[in-house]
Design a protein around this motif. Sequence first.
Motif, PDB file in Angstrom:
ATOM      1  N   UNK A  73       0.830  -1.201   0.000  1.00 11.97           N
ATOM      2  CA  UNK A  73       0.000   0.000   0.000  1.00 11.97           C
ATOM      3  C   UNK A  73       0.866   1.253   0.000  1.00 11.97           C
ATOM      4  N   UNK A  74       1.964   1.213   0.747  1.00 13.03           N
ATOM      5  CA  UNK A  74       2.887   2.350   0.786  1.00 13.03           C
ATOM      6  C   UNK A  74       3.508   2.577  -0.595  1.00 13.03           C
ATOM      7  N   UNK A  75       3.842   1.500  -1.283  1.00  6.62           N
ATOM      8  CA  UNK A  75       4.358   1.604  -2.653  1.00  6.62           C
ATOM      9  C   UNK A  75       3.346   2.327  -3.544  1.00  6.62           C
ATOM     10  N   UNK A  76       2.091   1.915  -3.441  1.00  5.82           N
ATOM     11  CA  UNK A  76       1.036   2.510  -4.280  1.00  5.82           C
ATOM     12  C   UNK A  76       0.893   3.998  -3.988  1.00  5.82           C
ATOM     13  N   UNK A  77       0.961   4.355  -2.714  1.00  9.50           N
ATOM     14  CA  UNK A  77       0.784   5.763  -2.336  1.00  9.50           C
ATOM     15  C   UNK A  77       1.980   6.605  -2.773  1.00  9.50           C
ATOM     16  N   UNK A  87       4.195  -2.414 -10.176  1.00  9.88           N
ATOM     17  CA  UNK A  87       4.458  -3.763 -10.670  1.00  9.88           C
ATOM     18  C   UNK A  87       5.946  -3.971 -10.926  1.00  9.88           C
ATOM     19  N   UNK A  88       6.620  -2.933 -11.413  1.00 15.36           N
ATOM     20  CA  UNK A  88       8.053  -3.038 -11.679  1.00 15.36           C
ATOM     21  C   UNK A  88       8.858  -3.220 -10.407  1.00 15.36           C
ATOM     22  N   UNK A  89       8.366  -2.691  -9.307  1.00 18.63           N
ATOM     23  CA  UNK A  89       9.120  -2.716  -8.053  1.00 18.63           C
ATOM     24  C   UNK A  89       8.658  -3.783  -7.068  1.00 18.63           C
ATOM     25  N   UNK A  90       7.434  -4.289  -7.227  1.00 15.84           N
ATOM     26  CA  UNK A  90       6.924  -5.320  -6.328  1.00 15.84           C
ATOM     27  C   UNK A  90       7.369  -6.700  -6.817  1.00 15.84           C
ATOM     28  N   UNK A  91       8.645  -6.992  -6.583  1.00 13.12           N
ATOM     29  CA  UNK A  91       9.249  -8.241  -7.038  1.00 13.12           C
ATOM     30  C   UNK A  91       9.772  -9.028  -5.840  1.00 13.12           C
ATOM     31  N   UNK A  92      10.101 -10.291  -6.076  1.00 15.93           N
ATOM     32  CA  UNK A  92      10.715 -11.136  -5.054  1.00 15.93           C
ATOM     33  C   UNK A  92      11.996 -11.724  -5.635  1.00 15.93           C
ATOM     34  N   UNK A  93      13.117 -11.327  -5.072  1.00 22.11           N
ATOM     35  CA  UNK A  93      14.425 -11.759  -5.595  1.00 22.11           C
ATOM     36  C   UNK A  93      14.561 -11.478  -7.094  1.00 22.11           C
ATOM     37  N   UNK A  94      14.008 -10.347  -7.522  1.00 22.27           N
ATOM     38  CA  UNK A  94      14.180  -9.907  -8.901  1.00 22.27           C
ATOM     39  C   UNK A  94      13.219 -10.483  -9.908  1.00 22.27           C
ATOM     40  N   UNK A  95      12.278 -11.324  -9.467  1.00 19.50           N
ATOM     41  CA  UNK A  95      11.299 -11.902 -10.403  1.00 19.50           C
ATOM     42  C   UNK A  95       9.893 -11.561  -9.922  1.00 19.50           C
ATOM     43  N   UNK A  96       8.910 -11.720 -10.824  1.00 22.51           N
ATOM     44  CA  UNK A  96       7.545 -11.426 -10.412  1.00 22.51           C
ATOM     45  C   UNK A  96       7.091 -12.425  -9.359  1.00 22.51           C
ATOM     46  N   UNK A  97       6.094 -12.033  -8.585  1.00 19.55           N
ATOM     47  CA  UNK A  97       5.701 -12.799  -7.404  1.00 19.55           C
ATOM     48  C   UNK A  97       5.184 -14.194  -7.754  1.00 19.55           C
ATOM     49  N   UNK A 267      15.068  13.398  -4.065  1.00 16.64           N
ATOM     50  CA  UNK A 267      16.131  12.539  -3.523  1.00 16.64           C
ATOM     51  C   UNK A 267      15.553  11.531  -2.534  1.00 16.64           C
ATOM     52  N   UNK A 268      14.678  12.016  -1.635  1.00 14.92           N
ATOM     53  CA  UNK A 268      14.060  11.133  -0.651  1.00 14.92           C
ATOM     54  C   UNK A 268      13.126  10.121  -1.307  1.00 14.92           C
ATOM     55  N   UNK A 269      12.488  10.533  -2.401  1.00 17.47           N
ATOM     56  CA  UNK A 269      11.624   9.617  -3.154  1.00 17.47           C
ATOM     57  C   UNK A 269      12.440   8.440  -3.675  1.00 17.47           C
ATOM     58  N   UNK A 270      13.574   8.753  -4.297  1.00 18.37           N
ATOM     59  CA  UNK A 270      14.413   7.684  -4.842  1.00 18.37           C
ATOM     60  C   UNK A 270      14.912   6.739  -3.762  1.00 18.37           C
ATOM     61  N   UNK A 271      15.343   7.306  -2.636  1.00 16.29           N
ATOM     62  CA  UNK A 271      15.840   6.483  -1.527  1.00 16.29           C
ATOM     63  C   UNK A 271      14.725   5.598  -0.976  1.00 16.29           C
ATOM     64  N   UNK A 272      13.536   6.186  -0.798  1.00 17.49           N
ATOM     65  CA  UNK A 272      12.426   5.440  -0.207  1.00 17.49           C
ATOM     66  C   UNK A 272      11.931   4.340  -1.141  1.00 17.49           C
ATOM     67  N   UNK A 273      11.843   4.631  -2.434  1.00 17.80           N
ATOM     68  CA  UNK A 273      11.395   3.619  -3.394  1.00 17.80           C
ATOM     69  C   UNK A 273      12.376   2.441  -3.425  1.00 17.80           C
ATOM     70  N   UNK A 274      13.666   2.751  -3.409  1.00 19.26           N
ATOM     71  CA  UNK A 274      14.662   1.655  -3.393  1.00 19.26           C
ATOM     72  C   UNK A 274      14.524   0.817  -2.128  1.00 19.26           C
ATOM     73  N   UNK A 275      14.301   1.494  -1.002  1.00 17.77           N
ATOM     74  CA  UNK A 275      14.125   0.759   0.261  1.00 17.77           C
ATOM     75  C   UNK A 275      12.871  -0.112   0.198  1.00 17.77           C
ATOM     76  N   UNK A 276      11.782   0.439  -0.307  1.00 13.38           N
ATOM     77  CA  UNK A 276      10.545  -0.326  -0.425  1.00 13.38           C
ATOM     78  C   UNK A 276      10.727  -1.544  -1.315  1.00 13.38           C
ATOM     79  N   UNK A 373      -2.175  -8.285  -5.553  1.00 15.30           N
ATOM     80  CA  UNK A 373      -2.533  -7.907  -6.917  1.00 15.30           C
ATOM     81  C   UNK A 373      -1.589  -8.542  -7.947  1.00 15.30           C
ATOM     82  N   UNK A 374      -1.343  -9.823  -7.759  1.00 12.29           N
ATOM     83  CA  UNK A 374      -0.439 -10.513  -8.677  1.00 12.29           C
ATOM     84  C   UNK A 374      -1.220 -11.359  -9.667  1.00 12.29           C
TER      85      UNK A 374
END
Length: 375
Positions: A73-77, A87-97, A267-276, A373-374
Motif C-alpha cells: 500500500x505504501x508503494x502505491x501511495x 508492478x516493476x518494483x513489487x518483485x521477489x528476488x528480482x522476479x515477479x511474485x 532525492x528522498x523519493x528515490x531512496x524510499x522507493x529503493x528501500x521499499x 494484486x499478482x
Amino acid sequence: MTDLWLVSFPLDKTSLTSVDKLKRTLAKTNLASSFKFSIPDLKVGILDSLFSVSDDLSKLDTLTESVIKKTHQCMREVMEHTANKVQENALANGVDLMSYMTKFQWDKAKYPTALPLSSLADIINKEVSQMEAELKSRAAAYNSVKRSLEHRLDGTLQTRSLNDIVRREDLVVSEYLTTLLVLMSRGRYLQWERTYESLSEFVVPRSSRKLYEDGEEGVFSVTLFKRAVCEFKAKAQESKFTVCEYSFDLEAKKQQEMKQHNNHKKEQYGIFVRWLKVNFSGVFVAWIHLKALRVFVESVLRYGIPVSYQALVLRTDKKRSKKLKKELASLFIHLDPTATTCKTHQASCDIPELCQHEYFSYICYHINTNLLEIS
C-alpha cells in the motif's frame, strides 16, 4: 481472478496414485496448473513442541501478511497509484511474485535448515518486525517532506508563493514609502475598504488595490510611510488582517528554497522507493518460507514420522475453485478418518472463503493474491 493454493499430500501408495490422477485431470481439463513446491528436510525436534511451533507460525503468518499489505500500500501511495511502477518494483528476488511462488527454492543461507524450527521462526519474526518498525519510521519521514513541499506549493495564500500574483508595478518602494500586502477572507473586504486608511495616519489615501482572490481569500496592497509599518501591522492584526512584507529579492530567496525542497523530495523519493523495493522483496520471501514451514510442520503433525509428503502449488481461478475443491475431495477422501460416516468432508485448509470451520484431510494454505494484486 487468480486463486493460489499450497497443498500437501502424504507419500503412501494410495495418495501417490491420487496425485498422479490429479495431475492428469488438471492437464486434461485446465482446471488448474500444478507446480512442485520444494521444501528441504528440516529438523523435526520433539514432536510435542510442534503444536506450539504451529501456533507461533500461524500468528507470525498473520503478522507477515499484514506487513506485506502495508508495504504494498505504501508503494502505491508513494508512486501515486501508477500501476506499472508498482508492478516493476513489487518483485521477489528480482522476479515477479507468481514466478517466485511457482519456482520456489529454499534459501539455505538465509534460513539454515540445520536450525530448529523455532529458531527459523524467530529469524523470520525478527526480520518482519524490524521491517514493520522501519517502514513506519521511513514512511512518516517521507510524508513529512512531501507535505512540507505541498504546503508551500498548494497551501493558503499565507503559506504559498505570491510570485505569480504580484507584479513590480504593484509595489511602491522609495526612500520613504513602501507597499505591504494584506491577506484577508472575502467576508472582510468591506471592513478593509472602510478602515484601512484609519489604521495609521501615514497610510497613503486610496492606495489599496485588490491584487488577487481565490475561493475564500484575497490579497490587497496598501502603500504607507516606512516609519509607520510597525504601527500599521499591530492595528491590522487587531482587526484580524494578515500583513506581510513582500520584496522580489525575498521572493527569489523563497523560490530558491522551494527548489531545494523539491530536489530534497526527489532525492528522498528515490531512496524510499529503493528501500521499499528491497524490503518488499525481503518480506515476501520471508512469507513464502513461512508458508513452507507451516506446510512442513502440519505435514508432520498430520501424516506422522518418518516425514514423507509432497507439496504442490495449485494455480486456478475463483470460478474454478469450487470444482477443484470437489475434485480434491474425491481423490483424497481416503485420508479422511470420518469418510465412512460423512462423505462431504474435504481438505484441511486455511482458506476462509472456502472452508469456514469444515474439517479437511489434506493440507492446504491459501496464498492471498488479492492482497498482492499478482493475479
